[in-house]
Motif scaffolding. Structure first.
Motif, PDB file in Angstrom:
ATOM      1  N   TRP A 101     -92.860 -67.337  45.831  1.00 25.20           N
ATOM      2  CA  TRP A 101     -92.978 -65.882  45.704  1.00 25.20           C
ATOM      3  C   TRP A 101     -94.416 -65.462  45.988  1.00 25.20           C
ATOM      4  O   TRP A 101     -95.351 -65.916  45.335  1.00 25.20           O
ATOM      5  N   ARG A 102     -94.566 -64.569  46.982  1.00 25.64           N
ATOM      6  CA  ARG A 102     -95.895 -64.086  47.351  1.00 25.64           C
ATOM      7  C   ARG A 102     -95.977 -62.558  47.321  1.00 25.64           C
ATOM      8  O   ARG A 102     -96.954 -61.986  47.796  1.00 25.64           O
ATOM      9  N   ALA A 103     -94.947 -61.902  46.782  1.00 23.04           N
ATOM     10  CA  ALA A 103     -94.942 -60.439  46.740  1.00 23.04           C
ATOM     11  C   ALA A 103     -95.980 -59.926  45.746  1.00 23.04           C
ATOM     12  O   ALA A 103     -96.487 -60.672  44.905  1.00 23.04           O
TER      13      ALA A 103
ATOM     14  N   TYR B  49     -94.601 -72.348  38.166  1.00 20.34           N
ATOM     15  CA  TYR B  49     -95.959 -72.716  38.553  1.00 20.34           C
ATOM     16  C   TYR B  49     -96.581 -71.502  39.222  1.00 20.34           C
ATOM     17  O   TYR B  49     -96.062 -70.988  40.219  1.00 20.34           O
ATOM     18  N   VAL B  50     -97.683 -71.009  38.651  1.00 19.16           N
ATOM     19  CA  VAL B  50     -98.396 -69.863  39.206  1.00 19.16           C
ATOM     20  C   VAL B  50     -99.780 -70.342  39.615  1.00 19.16           C
ATOM     21  O   VAL B  50    -100.492 -70.960  38.810  1.00 19.16           O
TER      22      VAL B  50
ATOM     23  N   ASN C 245    -101.833 -64.857  45.724  1.00 22.82           N
ATOM     24  CA  ASN C 245    -101.921 -63.487  45.213  1.00 22.82           C
ATOM     25  C   ASN C 245    -100.559 -62.846  44.980  1.00 22.82           C
ATOM     26  O   ASN C 245    -100.417 -61.619  45.022  1.00 22.82           O
ATOM     27  N   GLY C 246     -99.567 -63.669  44.697  1.00 25.76           N
ATOM     28  CA  GLY C 246     -98.280 -63.130  44.288  1.00 25.76           C
ATOM     29  C   GLY C 246     -98.340 -62.603  42.862  1.00 25.76           C
ATOM     30  O   GLY C 246     -99.199 -62.985  42.063  1.00 25.76           O
ATOM     31  N   GLY C 247     -97.432 -61.708  42.538  1.00 30.72           N
ATOM     32  CA  GLY C 247     -97.367 -61.136  41.201  1.00 30.72           C
ATOM     33  C   GLY C 247     -96.044 -60.430  41.008  1.00 30.72           C
ATOM     34  O   GLY C 247     -95.045 -60.756  41.647  1.00 30.72           O
ATOM     35  N   GLY C 248     -96.018 -59.453  40.099  1.00 28.78           N
ATOM     36  CA  GLY C 248     -94.801 -58.697  39.867  1.00 28.78           C
ATOM     37  C   GLY C 248     -94.249 -58.905  38.478  1.00 28.78           C
ATOM     38  O   GLY C 248     -94.914 -59.441  37.584  1.00 28.78           O
ATOM     39  N   THR C 249     -93.004 -58.483  38.313  1.00 28.84           N
ATOM     40  CA  THR C 249     -92.320 -58.588  37.028  1.00 28.84           C
ATOM     41  C   THR C 249     -91.187 -59.597  37.142  1.00 28.84           C
ATOM     42  O   THR C 249     -90.400 -59.556  38.095  1.00 28.84           O
ATOM     43  N   PHE C 250     -91.108 -60.479  36.145  1.00 31.31           N
ATOM     44  CA  PHE C 250     -90.098 -61.538  36.124  1.00 31.31           C
ATOM     45  C   PHE C 250     -89.385 -61.441  34.777  1.00 31.31           C
ATOM     46  O   PHE C 250     -90.010 -61.585  33.722  1.00 31.31           O
TER      47      PHE C 250
END
Length: 545
Positions: free
Chosen positions: A28-30, A104-105, A84-89
């Motif tokens: 995930w890179r959004a 893994y972040v 630099n991915g992020g967001g709401t999970f």
């Protein structure tokens, strides 16, 4: 169609298979605005097949997959947020044993918000952050299984800052069979904020067997020893339940108070010791459960091997003649036997009999209990209130056991607490009881006031010992409970709860004894009876308070 920066990904499962080296289920890179919601990762324990049946991930000994070509910890993380991915999970369940982590972040300062994630059953780590800033975790839960997760940590945070973990629950299953040092490990990180942390290894169990139907709170001997280890600063947090902790560059690891006496390491290199007892001459006996050995320690003879027969010893006591009364986890209701330390191969099984009235024998019973009412209705509609932990403890402690084991010379009795069986009656199954779950037994005579721990409440009580192991007239003694309690020859009371806390006979705290490892069982012995033996998982210490 939503633009990518507003994407919503919801309601699906991911599976990378068991024979797929270095796979990852989602990269995930959004940015900050997208949402990942309601995603289940398949693989290993916790996998449900299309027909509704459960996938069996274990060989008979729970040491590998049933298919040897399916390698635990052989893939990348199931969910990988990077670049630099992020967001709401939200609402993610990631229990794939084949992956090295559930989440893994790495390499991101884009804000991330994780709600109610359950990361479970990995061999190395459940959640890993590396080079991360500006992430918040709300109600993350981790679970370490007995087979695959023996060496896993719940959270591993490296080179990161401005991270929040709120309402974190780090759980090791009650069937765990080896120690683990810390739920959380920090490397080179700062501004890590914890709110409402709960680290435990006990859970309720309901069953019906030959003894009837009932519920029991199973308690493992192997929760994480520490809630947090800051590897860079060299400090541990041994409190397993707390509300607020901020770790910053200003954090120090200096003890808040000066320990009242030093400790000496007597021996180490053990796997997981416990179940200790002291004979009338002050000699200490204890068990290294994994290696099925009973050791002895004395000032003159130092460390010795008393017995190493494969009889699954868990806890022991010493009778007036010097024989060891040993409880084994083998058999549907455990097994109790006696041995002479000088001739340990002559094993004498002991069957329980009815409690004898008027006996002057010493009574052995657990030094700590877990009792929180799980799986049982604790609501009283007539009074519109729930039973408190203290009330549950007083109610159940007052009940005598109808049967007991008697040592060969009749000087020691062991009440026969109910045994709860899960799985086969041999080494492939598990047995739980108050006598097995405690780190060691205490002894006293009927009519004496003793000290016992309610670990669910984290409190030490004093009470009057009765026949059948009943303890009545319970009175709160100290606001700490933990793993073990011992009364010294000077009347002071010593409680193992992360460190050793010392109380005067009236219950006022008078000092603390710091131990390099988490203390698990305390006993007084030695030639003059004034040596405090301190058992940890891997080492034996002593102090002269």
């Amino acid at each position: 169609m939503l633009p990518f920066h507003c994407a919503i990904v919801s309601g699906f499962g991911l599976f990378t298979g068991g024979i797929n080296p270095r796979a990852t289920a989602m990269i995930w890179r959004a940015g900050e605005r997208p949402l990942v919601d309601d995603v289940k990762v398949q693989g290993g324990h916790g996998t449900t097949l299309a027909d509704g049946s459960r996938f069996e991930p274990y060989n008979p000994n729970h040491t590998a997959d049933t298919d040897v070509t399916k390698r635990w910890d052989g893939q990348f993380s199931s969910l990988w947020v990077t670049d630099n991915g992020g967001g709401t999970f939200n609402g993610l369940w990631t229990p794939n044993t084949y992956a090295h982590a559930g989440l893994y972040v790495s390499n991101t300062s884009t804000p991330g918000y994780v709600y109610e994630m359950s990361a479970e059953h990995h061999a190395r780590a459940e959640i890993v952050l590396d080079g991360v800033r500006n992430w918040n975790f709300y109600a993350p839960q981790t679970e370490e299984e007995a087979g695959e997760s023996r060496n896993a940590v719940a959270l591993e945070v490296r080179n990161s800052r401005n991270i929040l973990f709120a309402n974190f629950h780090g759980y090791r299953v009650t069937r765990s069979i080896q120690p683990a040092s810390s739920a959380v490990k920090l490397y080179g990180s700062t501004d890590i904020r914890f709110r409402n942390v709960h680290v435990n290894a006990e859970s309720g169990f309901a069953t019906c067997d030959d003894n009837g139907c009932g519920t029991y709170l199973r308690a493992s001997k192997f929760p994480f020893e520490n809630a947090i280890s800051d590897v860079t600063r060299g400090g541990d947090v041994r409190e397993r339940e707390f509300a607020v902790l901020d770790i910053t560059d200003a954090t120090t690891t200096t003890p808040a108070t000066v320990p009242m006496t030093p400790v000496s390491k007597l021996a180490d290199g053990f796997h997981s010791i416990g179940g200790g007892a002291v004979d009338q001459h002050g000699k200490l006996y204890f068990i290294d459960r994994f290696f099925q050995r009973i050791h002895g320690w004395s000032d003159t003879g130092r460390l010795s091997v008393v017995a190493d027969a494969p009889l699954d010893a868990v806890n022991l006591a010493v009778d007036g003649s010097g024989d060891l009364l040993v409880m084994s986890s083998d058999g549907p209701e455990t097994t109790v036997y006696a041995i002479d330390p000088g001739a340990p191969n002559a094993v004498r099984p002991i069957a329980p009999g009815a409690v004898r009235g008027g006996s002057r024998a010493r009574v052995a019973l657990p030094g700590s209990f877990w009792n929180n009412g799980e799986f049982r209705d604790q609501y009283d509609p007539a009074r519109d209130r729930f039973t408190t932990l203290g009330e549950m403890f007083a109610r159940d402690m007052a009940v005598p056991r109808p049967r007991e084991y008697v040592s060969p010379d009749g000087s020691l009795v062991l009440p026969a607490y109910r045994v709860w069986q899960q799985g086969p009656a041999n080494h492939l199954g598990w047995r739980f009881s108050d006598l097995l779950d405690t780190y060691g037994w205490i002894t006293g005579k009927v009519g004496e006031r003793i000290h016992v721990i309610n670990a669910s409440e984290n409190r030490t009580y004093s009470g009057l010992l009765g026949a059948g192991g009943a303890v009545g007239d319970l009175k709160p003694f100290a606001p700490r409970g933990g793993e073990s309690v011992a009364t010294g020859p000077n009347g002071r009371v010593y409680v193992a709860n992360g460190q050793v806390f010392v109380y005067d006979p009236a219950g006022a705290e008078v000092g603390r004894i710091d131990v390099p490892d988490r203390p698990l069982q305390l006993l007084f012995g030695g030639e003059d009876g004034r040596t405090l033996y301190i058992l940890t998982h891997h080492a034996l210490y002593s102090a002269r308070p």
